[in-house]
Design a protein around this motif. Structure first.
Motif, PDB file in Angstrom:
ATOM      1  N   GLY A   1      18.183  -7.745  23.284  1.00  0.00           N
ATOM      2  CA  GLY A   1      18.478  -8.919  22.320  1.00  0.00           C
ATOM      3  C   GLY A   1      20.061  -9.154  21.982  1.00  0.00           C
ATOM      4  O   GLY A   1      20.306 -10.084  21.231  1.00  0.00           O
ATOM      5  N   VAL A   2      20.808  -8.434  22.393  1.00  0.00           N
ATOM      6  CA  VAL A   2      22.332  -8.782  22.337  1.00  0.00           C
ATOM      7  C   VAL A   2      22.853  -9.423  23.495  1.00  0.00           C
ATOM      8  O   VAL A   2      22.731  -9.019  24.559  1.00  0.00           O
ATOM      9  CB  VAL A   2      23.175  -7.260  22.202  1.00  0.00           C
ATOM     10  N   THR A   3      23.429 -10.397  23.081  1.00  0.00           N
ATOM     11  CA  THR A   3      24.215 -11.260  24.187  1.00  0.00           C
ATOM     12  C   THR A   3      25.631 -11.401  23.787  1.00  0.00           C
ATOM     13  O   THR A   3      25.945 -11.955  22.721  1.00  0.00           O
ATOM     14  CB  THR A   3      23.417 -12.795  24.366  1.00  0.00           C
ATOM     15  N   VAL A   4      26.411 -11.425  24.646  1.00  0.00           N
ATOM     16  CA  VAL A   4      27.988 -11.242  24.606  1.00  0.00           C
ATOM     17  C   VAL A   4      28.485 -12.559  25.453  1.00  0.00           C
ATOM     18  O   VAL A   4      28.206 -12.542  26.712  1.00  0.00           O
ATOM     19  CB  VAL A   4      28.699 -10.095  24.746  1.00  0.00           C
ATOM     20  N   ARG A   5      29.162 -13.469  24.707  1.00  0.00           N
ATOM     21  CA  ARG A   5      29.767 -14.609  25.690  1.00  0.00           C
ATOM     22  C   ARG A   5      31.448 -14.689  25.048  1.00  0.00           C
ATOM     23  O   ARG A   5      31.603 -14.881  24.012  1.00  0.00           O
ATOM     24  CB  ARG A   5      29.241 -15.763  24.777  1.00  0.00           C
ATOM     25  N   PRO A   6      32.250 -14.243  26.268  1.00  0.00           N
ATOM     26  CA  PRO A   6      33.354 -14.441  26.097  1.00  0.00           C
ATOM     27  C   PRO A   6      34.106 -15.856  25.728  1.00  0.00           C
ATOM     28  O   PRO A   6      33.280 -16.618  26.211  1.00  0.00           O
ATOM     29  CB  PRO A   6      34.121 -13.876  27.526  1.00  0.00           C
ATOM     30  N   ILE A   7      35.002 -15.865  24.925  1.00  0.00           N
ATOM     31  CA  ILE A   7      35.478 -17.202  24.345  1.00  0.00           C
ATOM     32  C   ILE A   7      36.986 -17.125  24.895  1.00  0.00           C
ATOM     33  O   ILE A   7      37.835 -16.453  24.728  1.00  0.00           O
ATOM     34  CB  ILE A   7      35.540 -17.290  22.928  1.00  0.00           C
ATOM     35  N   LYS A   8      37.340 -18.403  25.500  1.00  0.00           N
ATOM     36  CA  LYS A   8      38.587 -18.692  26.268  1.00  0.00           C
ATOM     37  C   LYS A   8      39.374 -19.269  25.141  1.00  0.00           C
ATOM     38  O   LYS A   8      39.145 -20.490  24.325  1.00  0.00           O
ATOM     39  CB  LYS A   8      38.539 -19.676  27.367  1.00  0.00           C
ATOM     40  N   ASP A   9      40.610 -18.978  24.848  1.00  0.00           N
ATOM     41  CA  ASP A   9      41.627 -19.337  23.977  1.00  0.00           C
ATOM     42  C   ASP A   9      42.428 -20.272  24.469  1.00  0.00           C
ATOM     43  O   ASP A   9      42.461 -20.642  25.698  1.00  0.00           O
ATOM     44  CB  ASP A   9      42.355 -18.118  23.103  1.00  0.00           C
ATOM     45  N   MET A  10      43.614 -20.902  23.778  1.00  0.00           N
ATOM     46  CA  MET A  10      44.501 -22.053  24.424  1.00  0.00           C
ATOM     47  C   MET A  10      45.451 -21.473  25.354  1.00  0.00           C
ATOM     48  O   MET A  10      45.969 -22.127  26.146  1.00  0.00           O
ATOM     49  CB  MET A  10      45.300 -22.519  23.169  1.00  0.00           C
ATOM     50  N   ARG A  11      45.637 -19.968  25.519  1.00  0.00           N
ATOM     51  CA  ARG A  11      46.433 -19.496  26.603  1.00  0.00           C
ATOM     52  C   ARG A  11      45.554 -19.364  27.965  1.00  0.00           C
ATOM     53  O   ARG A  11      46.110 -19.163  29.011  1.00  0.00           O
ATOM     54  CB  ARG A  11      46.860 -18.146  26.355  1.00  0.00           C
ATOM     55  N   GLY A  12      44.312 -19.687  27.886  1.00  0.00           N
ATOM     56  CA  GLY A  12      43.555 -19.409  29.007  1.00  0.00           C
ATOM     57  C   GLY A  12      42.942 -18.158  29.167  1.00  0.00           C
ATOM     58  O   GLY A  12      42.212 -17.563  30.087  1.00  0.00           O
ATOM     59  N   ALA A  13      43.071 -17.041  28.175  1.00  0.00           N
ATOM     60  CA  ALA A  13      42.782 -15.915  28.278  1.00  0.00           C
ATOM     61  C   ALA A  13      41.484 -15.892  27.630  1.00  0.00           C
ATOM     62  O   ALA A  13      41.011 -16.710  26.919  1.00  0.00           O
ATOM     63  CB  ALA A  13      43.710 -14.735  27.440  1.00  0.00           C
ATOM     64  N   GLU A  14      40.730 -14.621  27.614  1.00  0.00           N
ATOM     65  CA  GLU A  14      39.291 -14.289  26.867  1.00  0.00           C
ATOM     66  C   GLU A  14      39.734 -12.955  26.000  1.00  0.00           C
ATOM     67  O   GLU A  14      38.924 -12.125  26.402  1.00  0.00           O
ATOM     68  CB  GLU A  14      38.422 -14.283  27.823  1.00  0.00           C
ATOM     69  N   PRO A  15      40.167 -13.143  24.825  1.00  0.00           N
ATOM     70  CA  PRO A  15      40.538 -11.900  24.300  1.00  0.00           C
ATOM     71  C   PRO A  15      39.470 -11.551  23.158  1.00  0.00           C
ATOM     72  O   PRO A  15      39.308 -10.673  22.669  1.00  0.00           O
ATOM     73  CB  PRO A  15      41.828 -12.118  23.514  1.00  0.00           C
ATOM     74  N   PHE A  16      38.562 -12.533  22.756  1.00  0.00           N
ATOM     75  CA  PHE A  16      37.435 -12.265  21.965  1.00  0.00           C
ATOM     76  C   PHE A  16      36.074 -13.037  22.623  1.00  0.00           C
ATOM     77  O   PHE A  16      36.112 -13.551  23.464  1.00  0.00           O
ATOM     78  CB  PHE A  16      37.889 -12.640  20.747  1.00  0.00           C
ATOM     79  N   SER A  17      35.097 -12.575  21.619  1.00  0.00           N
ATOM     80  CA  SER A  17      33.610 -13.082  22.264  1.00  0.00           C
ATOM     81  C   SER A  17      32.756 -13.596  21.051  1.00  0.00           C
ATOM     82  O   SER A  17      33.199 -13.269  19.826  1.00  0.00           O
ATOM     83  CB  SER A  17      32.923 -11.891  22.890  1.00  0.00           C
ATOM     84  N   GLU A  18      32.015 -14.474  21.420  1.00  0.00           N
ATOM     85  CA  GLU A  18      30.876 -14.705  20.539  1.00  0.00           C
ATOM     86  C   GLU A  18      29.647 -13.590  20.845  1.00  0.00           C
ATOM     87  O   GLU A  18      29.232 -13.450  21.968  1.00  0.00           O
ATOM     88  CB  GLU A  18      30.289 -16.111  20.791  1.00  0.00           C
ATOM     89  N   ILE A  19      29.024 -13.183  19.913  1.00  0.00           N
ATOM     90  CA  ILE A  19      27.920 -12.286  20.031  1.00  0.00           C
ATOM     91  C   ILE A  19      26.710 -12.660  19.199  1.00  0.00           C
ATOM     92  O   ILE A  19      27.013 -12.970  18.055  1.00  0.00           O
ATOM     93  CB  ILE A  19      28.115 -10.631  19.793  1.00  0.00           C
ATOM     94  N   LEU A  20      25.651 -12.825  20.046  1.00  0.00           N
ATOM     95  CA  LEU A  20      24.152 -13.077  19.400  1.00  0.00           C
ATOM     96  C   LEU A  20      23.201 -12.244  19.291  1.00  0.00           C
ATOM     97  O   LEU A  20      23.253 -11.282  20.332  1.00  0.00           O
ATOM     98  CB  LEU A  20      23.731 -14.403  20.276  1.00  0.00           C
ATOM     99  N   PHE A  21      22.521 -11.992  18.165  1.00  0.00           N
ATOM    100  CA  PHE A  21      21.630 -10.900  17.657  1.00  0.00           C
ATOM    101  C   PHE A  21      20.244 -11.620  17.789  1.00  0.00           C
ATOM    102  O   PHE A  21      20.057 -12.418  16.819  1.00  0.00           O
ATOM    103  CB  PHE A  21      21.775 -10.105  16.575  1.00  0.00           C
ATOM    104  N   GLU A  22      19.406 -11.316  18.658  1.00  0.00           N
ATOM    105  CA  GLU A  22      18.111 -11.661  18.608  1.00  0.00           C
ATOM    106  C   GLU A  22      16.896 -10.710  18.617  1.00  0.00           C
ATOM    107  O   GLU A  22      16.590 -10.073  19.619  1.00  0.00           O
ATOM    108  CB  GLU A  22      17.875 -12.862  19.817  1.00  0.00           C
ATOM    109  N   ASP A  23      16.542 -10.349  17.459  1.00  0.00           N
ATOM    110  CA  ASP A  23      15.456  -9.549  16.955  1.00  0.00           C
ATOM    111  C   ASP A  23      15.881  -8.032  17.709  1.00  0.00           C
ATOM    112  O   ASP A  23      15.272  -7.426  18.295  1.00  0.00           O
ATOM    113  CB  ASP A  23      14.220  -9.715  17.754  1.00  0.00           C
ATOM    114  N   VAL A  24      17.254  -7.876  17.344  1.00  0.00           N
ATOM    115  CA  VAL A  24      17.777  -6.659  17.712  1.00  0.00           C
ATOM    116  C   VAL A  24      17.372  -5.341  16.668  1.00  0.00           C
ATOM    117  O   VAL A  24      17.637  -5.462  15.685  1.00  0.00           O
ATOM    118  CB  VAL A  24      19.352  -6.747  17.978  1.00  0.00           C
ATOM    119  N   ARG A  25      16.822  -4.333  17.414  1.00  0.00           N
ATOM    120  CA  ARG A  25      16.363  -3.191  16.540  1.00  0.00           C
ATOM    121  C   ARG A  25      17.282  -2.185  16.683  1.00  0.00           C
ATOM    122  O   ARG A  25      17.899  -1.724  17.497  1.00  0.00           O
ATOM    123  CB  ARG A  25      15.081  -2.569  17.257  1.00  0.00           C
TER     124      ARG A  25
END
Length: 416
Positions: free
Chosen positions: A218-242
């Protein structure tokens, strides 16, 4: 105050320098054209959490070898008790160690797990949580990311909406976190969720602090690209995570107070002061060099000289604020408003220094790093610094939040 090293600190500083010289893997060389995270501990050319699992086998081996060398001395988590893999160093010695690592331009290991989660568990965690989670961090075997910010809350931490509902011995978590630094490289996450159900209670009440295995269903991690073109952080979704109740830190609905300690530890770093000092020194050295003076003489008048002098003074102020924060820790206090002064002043200084570099280099400040044909001054370092600095005043809590903490906790002013 006198911040000169004591004889013991001076001897330890010498020991650390020799250790780095002898132990840092020769094959673990910096990739200066690769972007990295935006944490204060980041060193140009290295991104240890990404390096340890990257496709480049030599780089991955170097990252793991460096972690093993530090872990053998207990220096990944140097202040932690020996029983958890630390070296039980005093605060001043930890300061020296971290300062020398940054000055040597070698990466720290497991920065978020060591600097944020570790001290939080030592203060608020159960014996089982400490035994389970601290040793793998101290060995460089388990990395962590901080899941606090949310799309509709940002720095307004009390406004978070990710909810956890108790189901027997588990919490069922649903929601979304964003701007999670190094989230795509994390093995585990420490997050803040809403468990309270009373709409009349203050927003900071009813929050709970949880530890979550990033590989949980249920944990989904989606990297986020910043203005430099790098991916230093992410969006994380929780769907019925126990999440087991045993992985709750502190009391249910009292997570706000645990989180405030975590954030206080976040703002007490020395790394920013050292990195800005190195950047400023590099700027001055370049302009005073034969090639730099020949290309940039038009922008190096008395006005810009005075501006650079102000930046140098401010860097020294930031260094001393960091030392004061450490002295508070050494006296047994959790950094409070002093750490917010450090964060606020350092973030805004980062932006001022980037603007100063742009003034010095003029049109050359538009050149991107790694473009050898352009001959970018300092390989475009200050061009990239301008992009990095955009996030500085909200990365570790917005300037408005920091000023509020300083006003209420430091100056004793009434809340608005």
């Amino acid at each position: 105050m006198n911040w000169d090293d004591t004889p013991a600190e001076a001897a330890f500083r010498t020991e650390v320098r020799q250790f780095i010289k002898d132990s840092f893997p020769a094959a673990y060389s910096p990739d200066v054209h690769a972007e990295q995270g935006l944490e204060p501990e980041d060193v140009r050319g290295y991104d240890w959490p990404a390096d340890r699992d990257c496709a480049d086998r030599a780089r991955a081996a170097g990252a793991r070898e460096w972690a093993a060398a530090l872990a053998a001395r207990g220096w990944i988590a140097s202040r932690w008790p020996v029983e958890y893999g630390g070296a039980a160093l005093p605060v001043a010695a930890e300061f020296v160690l971290n300062e020398e690592l940054v000055r040597a331009k070698v990466p720290t290991v497991n920065s978020l797990g060591v600097s944020l989660l570790g001290p939080t568990l030592l203060r608020h965690g159960t014996a089982a949580q400490k035994a389970t989670h601290l040793p793998p961090i101290a060995r460089g075997e388990r990395t962590w990311a901080q899941g606090f910010s949310e799309p509709d809350a940002g720095s307004d931490l009390a406004g978070l909406r990710t909810r956890a509902v108790r189901d027997g011995t588990y919490y069922v978590v649903n929601g979304r976190k964003v701007w999670t630094s190094l989230g795509q490289h994390a093995d585990w996450l420490f997050i803040l969720v809403r468990t309270g159900t009373d709409p009349a209670e203050p927003r900071h009440r009813g929050l709970t602090y949880l530890l979550v295995d990033a590989r949980s269903e249920g944990v989904t991690v989606r990297p986020i690209k910043d203005m430099r073109g790098a991916e230093p952080f992410s969006e994380i979704l929780f769907e019925d995570v126990r999440v087991p109740v045993a992985d709750r830190v502190g009391e249910e609905n009292r997570g706000w107070y645990v989180a405030m300690d975590t954030l206080s530890f976040e703002r007490a770093a020395i790394s920013t002061a050292v990195k800005l000092e190195q950047a400023l020194t590099g700027l001055v050295d370049y302009v005073n060099s034969e090639s730099g003076a020949g290309r940039l003489h038009e922008g190096w008048g008395s006005g810009i000289r005075a501006e650079v002098a102000r930046r140098y003074t401010e860097v020294r102020v930031l260094y001393n604020v960091a030392r004061y924060t450490v002295s508070r820790q050494a006296a047994g206090s959790v950094p409070g408003y002093e750490a917010s002064v450090n964060q606020l002043f350092g973030a805004e200084l980062h932006q001022r220094l980037a603007k100063t570099g742009a003034r010095v280099f003029g049109q050359h400040s538009l050149m991107w790093r790694g473009d050898k044909a352009s001959g970018a001054p300092l390989d475009g370092e200050f061009t990239h610094r301008q992009f990095d600095a955009v996030a500085a005043t909200f990365l570790g809590g917005t300037s408005e939040i920091q000023r509020g903490i300083i006003a209420t906790r430091g100056l004793g002013l009434p809340r608005a």
